[in-house]
Write a protein that holds these residues in place. Structure first.
Motif, PDB file in Angstrom:
ATOM      1  N   ASN A  68      71.081  57.124   9.059  1.00 12.64           N
ATOM      2  CA  ASN A  68      70.978  55.846   9.292  1.00 12.64           C
ATOM      3  C   ASN A  68      70.745  55.053   8.082  1.00 12.64           C
ATOM      4  O   ASN A  68      69.749  54.776   7.413  1.00 12.64           O
ATOM      5  CB  ASN A  68      69.642  55.526  10.137  1.00 12.64           C
ATOM      6  N   CYS A 110      65.328  58.290   8.782  1.00 11.73           N
ATOM      7  CA  CYS A 110      66.280  58.812   9.477  1.00 11.73           C
ATOM      8  C   CYS A 110      67.530  59.312   8.976  1.00 11.73           C
ATOM      9  O   CYS A 110      68.249  58.397   8.729  1.00 11.73           O
ATOM     10  CB  CYS A 110      66.498  58.773  10.905  1.00 11.73           C
ATOM     11  N   GLU A 162      63.841  61.966   6.265  1.00 11.37           N
ATOM     12  CA  GLU A 162      62.564  62.825   6.924  1.00 11.37           C
ATOM     13  C   GLU A 162      63.186  63.901   7.570  1.00 11.37           C
ATOM     14  O   GLU A 162      64.523  64.237   7.779  1.00 11.37           O
ATOM     15  CB  GLU A 162      61.988  62.000   7.970  1.00 11.37           C
TER      16      GLU A 162
END
Length: 371
Positions: A146, A143, A113
């Protein structure tokens, strides 16, 4: 509409004659799943297009409804059938891409994102190309950095969609996660090392960019170019440095490891500026003007030093997000062919969806170098 009575009776007669071995090491539901898969490929099966109701099938095979459900679930996992409301169990081959109830029309895209303008543009291009081919696109964003969330989103896409495009951003895809997937999984990777042998991938040629950038900076009179990159195991940075080293070697200039700056956690502008001054760097090859760990070429302190030292910069990224400032200090940058990326990703994925056993392909695509 359901099957007519004659077709149902014909199918059930075939099922009654199935040779199911109750004492086989292979579970009964898997034997039934294999039998049904073979039947679907037969001339009669292809013309039928769907199966009878579960109770009738259970009675024909002399098994419980739970066993039939398990067999059908296996076929559904393999994308050979579709459970459709008010239509029953339909062969996947009979579901058109434009069918609103068909999972065959759904492609998942696993992407970081907050991507910059170049990738947002590519996603729009891919979505339009998929739509023109009869497929809708479902995005699974995560993210950046992550890896747990990244893998979880990839798992969701593989479970919910008929095919998946997976881009692990600047972070390498988890080898254990990829190795846990069957080679028949409908998955295509983007911007990962071509050494991955299980899945097809589309790969920007970062090494070519690094080579051309360095040659261009040397041609402009720079004698001591450095390179700014992210952590060691990231494919794009490794390839960009390989191109940088190759250009130096061809120009007869020794490679100095001191001329490589790694952007790591704990990055500070002061450390970067000390590296520039301490090593006499007069040009930079960048993965991107903005990197994780708070590195940005456009911080006032950094920008002032770049301008006052007249350091020339080549960036392996378009200037879409920072054109006005970038054009004054970055005379050379890469423009990647997003239409070609999108076309190849969709082409490879559709091939994999239609033929899970197809041999994987690695497509390397060079950028356009803008000077």
């Amino acid at each position: 509409m359901g099957l007519n009575t004659k077709i149902i009776e014909k199918q059930l007669a075939v099922f009654r004659n199935a040779q199911i071995k109750r004492r086989s090491a292979l579970p009964v539901y898997l034997q039934i799943a294999e039998f049904l898969a073979q039947y679907m490929e037969s001339a009669d099966g292809r013309s039928d297009g769907r199966f009878p109701a579960e109770p009738d099938m259970a009675k024909a095979f002399h098994v419980s409804r739970e066993t039939i459900r398990a067999a059908l679930a296996r076929l559904e996992e393999e994308h050979k059938i579709c459970r459709v409301k008010k239509r029953g169990t339909v062969f996947a081959s009979q579901m058109l891409p434009f069918d609103s109830q068909s999972p065959r029309q759904n492609i998942g895209v696993v992407w970081p994102e907050g991507s910059n303008a170049k990738w947002r543009n590519m996603l729009r291009i891919f979505q339009d190309a998929a739509k023109n081919g009869g497929y809708s696109v479902q995005f699974y964003f995560y993210c950046m950095g992550n890896e747990t969330a990244m893998n979880r989103q990839a798992e969701r896409s593989l479970a919910e969609c008929f095919g998946t495009v997976f881009y692990p951003s600047i972070y390498r895809a988890d080898p254990s996660f990829l190795e846990s997937l069957p080679e028949t999984a409908p998955l295509v990777l983007f911007d990962v090392p071509p050494q991955n042998s299980c899945f097809s991938s589309v790969i920007p040629d970062h090494q070519f960019a690094g080579y051309v950038f360095t040659r261009e900076l040397l041609a402009r009179g720079c004698s001591n170019p450095g390179i700014v990159r992210v952590r060691e195991d990231i494919f794009s940075s490794v390839q960009l440095e390989n191109g940088y080293r190759e250009a130096l070697r061809n120009a007869g200039i020794p490679f100095r490891k001191e001329n490589v700056f790694h952007v790591r956690r704990g990055y500070s502008n002061n450390a970067f500026l000390e590296w520039l001054d301490g090593n006499g760097i007069d040009a930079l090859v960048l993965v991107c003007p903005i990197l994780p760990n708070c590195f940005t070429l456009f911080h006032p302190q950094v920008l002032e030093t770049i301008r006052s030292h007249r350091i020339l910069i080549a960036s392996n990224s378009p200037l879409d997000d920072y054109v006005e400032i970038a054009q004054t200090i970055i005379p050379c940058h890469a423009e990647y062919p997003y239409q070609e990326f999108s076309n190849e990703l969709l082409r490879l994925l559709v091939l994999k969806m239609k033929n899970p056993d197809i041999t994987s392909s690695k497509i390397m695509i060079r950028p356009k170098i803008c000077k």
